[in-house]
Design a protein around this motif. Sequence first.
Motif, PDB file in Angstrom:
ATOM      1  N   ARG B 165      -5.598  -3.567  -5.340  1.00  0.00           N
ATOM      2  CA  ARG B 165      -4.235  -3.247  -5.746  1.00  0.00           C
ATOM      3  C   ARG B 165      -4.036  -1.728  -5.718  1.00  0.00           C
ATOM      4  NH1 ARG B 165      -3.234  -3.062 -10.924  1.00  0.00           N
ATOM      5  NH2 ARG B 165      -1.032  -2.762 -11.364  1.00  0.00           N
ATOM      6  N   GLY B 166      -5.010  -1.032  -6.302  1.00  0.00           N
ATOM      7  CA  GLY B 166      -4.928   0.428  -6.373  1.00  0.00           C
ATOM      8  C   GLY B 166      -4.862   1.049  -4.988  1.00  0.00           C
ATOM      9  N   GLN B 167      -5.640   0.498  -4.061  1.00  0.00           N
ATOM     10  CA  GLN B 167      -5.643   1.054  -2.709  1.00  0.00           C
ATOM     11  C   GLN B 167      -4.304   0.836  -2.019  1.00  0.00           C
ATOM     12  OE1 GLN B 167      -9.080  -1.030  -1.352  1.00  0.00           O
ATOM     13  NE2 GLN B 167     -10.443   0.727  -1.605  1.00  0.00           N
ATOM     14  N   MET B 168      -3.678  -0.340  -2.266  1.00  0.00           N
ATOM     15  CA  MET B 168      -2.364  -0.596  -1.652  1.00  0.00           C
ATOM     16  C   MET B 168      -1.345   0.424  -2.136  1.00  0.00           C
ATOM     17  SD  MET B 168      -1.927  -4.690  -1.873  1.00  0.00           S
ATOM     18  CE  MET B 168      -3.333  -5.756  -1.726  1.00  0.00           C
ATOM     19  N   ILE B 169      -1.375   0.668  -3.452  1.00  0.00           N
ATOM     20  CA  ILE B 169      -0.411   1.614  -4.011  1.00  0.00           C
ATOM     21  C   ILE B 169      -0.701   3.017  -3.484  1.00  0.00           C
ATOM     22  CG2 ILE B 169       0.383   2.661  -6.168  1.00  0.00           C
ATOM     23  CD1 ILE B 169      -0.274  -0.080  -7.478  1.00  0.00           C
ATOM     24  N   GLU B 170      -1.981   3.342  -3.382  1.00  0.00           N
ATOM     25  CA  GLU B 170      -2.385   4.659  -2.891  1.00  0.00           C
ATOM     26  C   GLU B 170      -1.966   4.817  -1.422  1.00  0.00           C
ATOM     27  OE1 GLU B 170      -3.295   8.192  -2.273  1.00  0.00           O
ATOM     28  OE2 GLU B 170      -3.165   7.423  -4.319  1.00  0.00           O
ATOM     29  N   ALA B 171      -2.119   3.735  -0.639  1.00  0.00           N
ATOM     30  CA  ALA B 171      -1.737   3.797   0.773  1.00  0.00           C
ATOM     31  C   ALA B 171      -0.240   4.078   0.897  1.00  0.00           C
ATOM     32  CB  ALA B 171      -2.098   2.490   1.474  1.00  0.00           C
ATOM     33  N   LEU B 172       0.544   3.428   0.038  1.00  0.00           N
ATOM     34  CA  LEU B 172       1.984   3.646   0.054  1.00  0.00           C
ATOM     35  C   LEU B 172       2.309   5.098  -0.312  1.00  0.00           C
ATOM     36  CD1 LEU B 172       4.723   2.129   0.342  1.00  0.00           C
ATOM     37  CD2 LEU B 172       4.739   1.968  -2.134  1.00  0.00           C
ATOM     38  N   ALA B 173       1.596   5.585  -1.342  1.00  0.00           N
ATOM     39  CA  ALA B 173       1.847   6.966  -1.781  1.00  0.00           C
ATOM     40  C   ALA B 173       1.504   7.943  -0.661  1.00  0.00           C
ATOM     41  CB  ALA B 173       1.027   7.268  -3.037  1.00  0.00           C
ATOM     42  N   ALA B 174       0.447   7.624   0.091  1.00  0.00           N
ATOM     43  CA  ALA B 174       0.050   8.514   1.185  1.00  0.00           C
ATOM     44  C   ALA B 174       1.128   8.536   2.263  1.00  0.00           C
ATOM     45  CB  ALA B 174      -1.277   8.050   1.779  1.00  0.00           C
ATOM     46  N   ILE B 175       1.684   7.353   2.604  1.00  0.00           N
ATOM     47  CA  ILE B 175       2.772   7.303   3.588  1.00  0.00           C
ATOM     48  C   ILE B 175       3.965   8.106   3.078  1.00  0.00           C
ATOM     49  CG2 ILE B 175       4.398   5.775   4.775  1.00  0.00           C
ATOM     50  CD1 ILE B 175       2.234   3.613   4.647  1.00  0.00           C
ATOM     51  N   ASP B 176       4.229   7.963   1.783  1.00  0.00           N
ATOM     52  CA  ASP B 176       5.378   8.670   1.198  1.00  0.00           C
ATOM     53  C   ASP B 176       5.220  10.181   1.324  1.00  0.00           C
ATOM     54  OD1 ASP B 176       6.378   6.256   0.640  1.00  0.00           O
ATOM     55  OD2 ASP B 176       6.375   6.445  -1.554  1.00  0.00           O
ATOM     56  N   SER B 241       8.634   5.973  12.797  1.00  0.00           N
ATOM     57  CA  SER B 241       7.378   5.221  12.817  1.00  0.00           C
ATOM     58  C   SER B 241       6.743   5.209  11.433  1.00  0.00           C
ATOM     59  CB  SER B 241       6.425   5.789  13.877  1.00  0.00           C
ATOM     60  OG  SER B 241       5.598   6.762  13.307  1.00  0.00           O
ATOM     61  N   LEU B 242       6.911   6.303  10.683  1.00  0.00           N
ATOM     62  CA  LEU B 242       6.404   6.305   9.309  1.00  0.00           C
ATOM     63  C   LEU B 242       7.155   5.291   8.455  1.00  0.00           C
ATOM     64  CD1 LEU B 242       5.803  10.090   8.620  1.00  0.00           C
ATOM     65  CD2 LEU B 242       4.109   8.262   8.452  1.00  0.00           C
ATOM     66  N   LEU B 243       8.478   5.221   8.702  1.00  0.00           N
ATOM     67  CA  LEU B 243       9.277   4.255   7.925  1.00  0.00           C
ATOM     68  C   LEU B 243       8.829   2.836   8.208  1.00  0.00           C
ATOM     69  CD1 LEU B 243      12.919   5.641   7.996  1.00  0.00           C
ATOM     70  CD2 LEU B 243      11.520   5.204   5.973  1.00  0.00           C
ATOM     71  N   SER B 244       8.500   2.562   9.468  1.00  0.00           N
ATOM     72  CA  SER B 244       8.096   1.180   9.728  1.00  0.00           C
ATOM     73  C   SER B 244       6.702   0.910   9.178  1.00  0.00           C
ATOM     74  CB  SER B 244       8.205   0.818  11.216  1.00  0.00           C
ATOM     75  OG  SER B 244       7.380   1.647  11.955  1.00  0.00           O
ATOM     76  N   ARG B 245       5.853   1.968   9.141  1.00  0.00           N
ATOM     77  CA  ARG B 245       4.565   1.786   8.459  1.00  0.00           C
ATOM     78  C   ARG B 245       4.794   1.525   6.973  1.00  0.00           C
ATOM     79  NH1 ARG B 245       0.767   6.695   9.222  1.00  0.00           N
ATOM     80  NH2 ARG B 245      -0.268   5.774   7.427  1.00  0.00           N
ATOM     81  N   ARG B 246       5.769   2.269   6.412  1.00  0.00           N
ATOM     82  CA  ARG B 246       6.073   2.072   4.996  1.00  0.00           C
ATOM     83  C   ARG B 246       6.559   0.645   4.754  1.00  0.00           C
ATOM     84  NH1 ARG B 246       9.649   2.817   0.451  1.00  0.00           N
ATOM     85  NH2 ARG B 246       8.589   4.159  -1.043  1.00  0.00           N
ATOM     86  N   ILE B 253       2.443  -5.334  -0.144  1.00  0.00           N
ATOM     87  CA  ILE B 253       2.495  -5.278  -1.612  1.00  0.00           C
ATOM     88  C   ILE B 253       3.397  -6.377  -2.157  1.00  0.00           C
ATOM     89  CG2 ILE B 253       3.267  -3.853  -3.552  1.00  0.00           C
ATOM     90  CD1 ILE B 253       2.379  -1.409  -1.979  1.00  0.00           C
ATOM     91  N   ARG B 254       4.528  -6.582  -1.464  1.00  0.00           N
ATOM     92  CA  ARG B 254       5.472  -7.600  -1.962  1.00  0.00           C
ATOM     93  C   ARG B 254       4.901  -9.000  -1.832  1.00  0.00           C
ATOM     94  NH1 ARG B 254      10.673  -4.535   0.552  1.00  0.00           N
ATOM     95  NH2 ARG B 254      11.034  -3.200  -1.267  1.00  0.00           N
TER      96      ARG B 254
END
Lengths: 817, 292
Positions: B165-176, B241-246, B253-254
């Motif tokens: 779970r933590g890694q998913m959130i971290e991955a999202l934060a990195a994209i952000d 492309s970043l948006l589609s990765r996001r 996550i959803r």
Amino acid sequence: MPDQYRVAIVGSGPAGLSAAARAAALGMSHILLEKTDHLSDTIYKYQKGKHVMATPSNLVLRSDIDFDAGKREFILDTWDTQIADNKVNVRLNSEVTAISGETGSFQIELKDGETIQAEAVVMAIGTQGNPNKLRCPGADLPLIQYQLDDPGEYFDEHITVVGSGDAGIENALGLAADPAQRNVVTILNRRADFARAKAANVALLEEAEKDGRISVRRETSPAEVRENELVLETRDGQETIKCDRIIARTGSQPPRGFVEGCGIEFTGEDRGAFPKLSPSFETTQSGIHVIGALAGYPLIKHCMNQGYDVIEFLNGNQELKPADEPILADKFAALPGNRSVDEWLEIFRNNITILRELSPLQMRELMLDSDVAAFSAGEIIFVRNDPGSSMFAIAEGSVLVEVNPDDPSVTVPIEQGSIFGEVGLISGRRRGSTIRAAEPVVTLELTRNAALKLLATVPSANRAVNQITIERQLLQMFGAGLTSQDVAELVQSAETVEVRAGQNVIEEGGDDKDIYVIQQGSMIVEKSLGGKPIFLSYLPAGSYFGEMAVIDHSKRTATVKAAIKSEVVKFPGEAFTRLLDRNPKLRERAKADMASRRKVNSFVEERKESFSSAVDMYSETAKFLIDNGIGEATDVLLIDETLCVGCDNCEKACADSHEGLSRLDREAGRTYAHIHVPTSCRHCEHPHCMADCPPNAIKRGPDGEVFIDDTCIGCGNCQRNCPYGVIRMDPKPPKKPSLFSWLLFGAGPGPGEASYSWRKTTAEKRGLEQAKLAIKCDMCAGIEGGPACVRACPTGAAIRVAPEKFLTFTKLAEDVD
Amino acid sequence: MASTPRDSSKVDFAFAEKRRDTDHESFLSHARMRWLKVSSAICLIVIVSYFLVDVEPRHNGGSWYGYTLGTIGAGLIVWLSLLGIRKRNITDGRWSLKAWTSAHVYLGLALIVVGTMHTGFQLGWNVHTLAWALMMLVIVSGIYGISVYAALPRSLSTNRREMTRGQMIEALAAIDRQLEAAAQPLGRSESDAVIAALDQDVFKAGLLARLTGSYPRCATARALRAFPEGSLNKAEQKVASLLSRRKSQLSQIRRQMRYKALLQVWLYIHIPATIALIAALLAHVISVFYYW
């Protein structure tokens, strides 16, 4: 400053400080030389506020300066004050570059060009060594540092980490962990891959690279360091980057080279070897003494006692008994005969063959890590299938080995002076047979660490143990009926071979005819079907292979390769054929074994035709498990993710049955075909964590579990050495309110591990100060019912398995619903 | 100390081996369906005896037969509700929560027969029928629970792709973080779309969105529409492309949140209804004895 000191003490750690304080107290002319600008650098470098432990607790401290468990700052302050009060002659910033001369007149050269004269030298320089410097122009500039204490103290900097080991990666990750620090972090690696680091660290680094948090430069090395700039030598030429700080983590030079340069001999070539020492700590270079960690005693109390002792010896005190005397006296008290410690030490040394070459100092040290016991005739010493990795030696009397598990009356004797239990030590597996005393017996039980140290430092002991092991392993494998004479030829022609993980020992289709016994590690058997390697079976230590080609003169039918770093013993096939010719019964037995192996092979081959996908899946799953350390495991937690609902009750149960901290992380770890290997201890056959534990606190328990006992000093070595990241360092949390007061009144944090903030604030409120100690899975030893993670799983997803049972076709290909 | 003679060690070893062998079974097939067999036997006995026992004028809760079934049913309900305590009370001993769950599931299903036969099909608008209805609600929610426990873990595991779970959130934060940097050169309207996407709280989702996994007001999806393909400059392409990765990270996550919600939502009915059931049961038993 006198022209010549009576003694020069090199190094101001616990051992050196204690020696200097003793010399000052005796009024002996002395000088204490310290490389850095402060005393006791190793402890100085500990993390701020670290709680330093004082083990072993039964050892009396004999020193003019005080030491008790407490915070790093308190201990350093105490020493600084007491060294000043005792008027110790300290010379800081004095790195010794060479020592020459002989007893009565040594010349000690310092880095600043000065030379110190002394009659005797005490070397207490520890084992840390000096960090390797960068080999490029500008390597002396102040922006380079060799250590990183607190990654949180740097902001807005361009920081370059040099070094591709775990230390470098961990530093880089720490510096980039908090984006609010706005550091630009770069890590340099001379090679293309990070082969020396743990897989988990590499994965984190690659992730950080992908996220853009760390710039990873491969095949790049520093070419020149300038003020605020670093010139890089890359594959495509030179490049200059902005750089405010360089953290160099390129390893350190062990002090051995320097020590040998002073004319001091070591016990062997091995990395674990120590300088040869007399009972008064004198080295082979007379007049130079070695004490402390460099002498093989890593614990603070030992070091301080030796500092005191060595000065007393130098002062002509011949009567001094070592400080461990009462501990040994206590140990020997249980033995019959009412003999003194020295008498017992002599009996053990003279009677036990492998100990004959030891010095009295080595004997004492060995004894501290060992247990002695007396058994009356007929008493059982250990039982077949008991876990145990210690080795026994017979000091007086003899024992009987029950070679046939079904009939205890069939026995083989082992004589006085010999050893037993060595298979458990070398293979890391359970005891092969029950051993009982034939007459009144006095045994010496060497713990795994003591035994390994002995084998590493005394080559003759190593050879003797190796030969006995091979002979006994052969006898045990091929069952009763064989004698030592029968296998003598095989033992003579045996050759021990080390194999890397993944290296082939036998290749399918080969013409070679040797047979092999796995002494350490494990193997996997593969067969190529339709161009793809198919996993056939897993062979644990103690198995033999390669016999098919010998018996029916065929080519090799399958490939056998090492699952992990292993050791196999190779026997020539002809010798084995002659043994079979002489023993028709053995031939029958070997043929039966062979037939059952054939059956497994043909079963899998048959299935390949009809259920090709099932066989592929099985093969892939087995490989995945072996890649994840199951090959060296003895008992491992797996999660069947077709059943796991993610409730984390396993973690909660783990925390609640162990003082409130979970020893497993269910979610982390790798998954293949819905089999998940969580971050949790595998209880390895040869635990990596045990390798470097100063107080020897990591042991294997009665049910095979690898556990950490309460002598842990919290140094973190085991955490760094574990390749699977299953050890955590945390203080023991405060006690939670009971389950029912939570259920009914909502008191406390509820079941499972309490949050960090609850633990911290509650501990502060209750005034509990606890040291951070290493904690790991102990397989719920001593808890009736066994591992809580499995008992508390509501769906049956959490299972604990032994690899040799689980890595079979029936277990891996079955479908669970 | 390994040198102490230990007579029990053989037994322990055998026990550990046995434990490892029987471990790998789901709660539904635990011990070769032991509790399914027990529960079917109970149902069979109750159904057969219902038709064999002749109660005058007709079957009801107040006959000796009705009382017997009522006592069994009440006992079962109390025992079944203790699972929640067993689960959290990690004591020593050779209990297995899987065995408890297995028994809980099958005996709970048997309660349909026991409880209903106890009523003699005399249902009405009273506290007695309330207890029966609550019991059925608990059982129906439990059946939903069994079905998601059987069906969803695979999807949960596949969706996780070895990430915590933590890694998913971290991955999202990195994209952000990358998005924020990449969006600097954009024009006003495009950067507004990116800001809106970054500002939206990912974890603020209603129950319906969580359970269905459909997020019609997703600002990231909307922002993506502000970057139609074909007409983009280099900076815009990078942001797109970043948006589609996001977007794909968000959907992992959803989905994770959806599966977890589906696996847990029934407990919000099952547990409160159980507490209500025990209260109603108490009222039912007291009133029966009071008006005896």
